[in-house]
Design a protein around this motif. Structure first.
Motif, short mmCIF file in Angstrom:
data_model
loop_
_atom_site.label_atom_id
_atom_site.label_comp_id
_atom_site.label_asym_id
_atom_site.label_seq_id
_atom_site.Cartn_x
_atom_site.Cartn_y
_atom_site.Cartn_z
N HIS A 92 39.57 31.95 33.93
CA HIS A 92 40.95 31.89 33.69
C HIS A 92 41.49 30.97 34.23
N CYS A 93 41.19 30.42 35.34
CA CYS A 93 41.75 29.43 36.17
C CYS A 93 41.98 28.03 35.42
N GLN A 94 43.00 27.23 35.44
CA GLN A 94 43.52 26.21 34.78
C GLN A 94 43.64 24.95 35.71
N PHE A 95 43.21 25.25 36.90
CA PHE A 95 43.31 24.20 38.00
C PHE A 95 42.82 23.04 37.59
N ALA A 96 43.44 21.90 37.87
CA ALA A 96 42.95 20.48 37.45
C ALA A 96 42.51 20.45 36.19
#
Length: 107
Positions: A92-96
């Motif tokens: 679910h991480c949308q980092f970068a």
């Protein structure tokens, strides 16, 4: 980060809306934020040895954690699986911009 982050006790957890933000000293998982190997040493087993040594360090230190977690791009999944991590699928991480996969090593 809170304005007073530099004066917080080392074992203090910072919460926003009841959720811990950042390090939780009472958490049950350890997060690896980055494993970087200089290009001239890639493909020579250095990264695998580094990850294995870190896992052994955590085990030897008897850290009270259930698992080690990380996020990785798809092209690194096989590498981490070869060190014992399990691929848990898309993150679910949308980092970068996203495109990450969650990987977990059960301790």
């Amino acid at each position: 980060m809170p304005e007073n982050w530099q004066t917080l006790a080392r074992n203090a957890a910072f919460k926003v809306d009841g959720e811990v933000i950042g390090n939780d000293p009472n958490g049950a998982s350890i997060a690896i934020h980055s494993v970087a190997i200089s290009p001239e040493y890639q493909g020579k087993g250095v990264g695998k040895a580094l990850v294995a040594a870190y896992i052994q360090y955590i085990k030897d230190a008897q850290v009270l954690a259930d698992c080690i977690m990380l996020i990785a791009h798809d092209y690194l999944i096989r590498f981490y699986e070869s060190t014992g991590f399990k691929n848990c699928g898309s993150s679910h991480c949308q980092f970068a911009g996203g495109g990450w996969f969650d990987l977990v090593y059960d301790l």
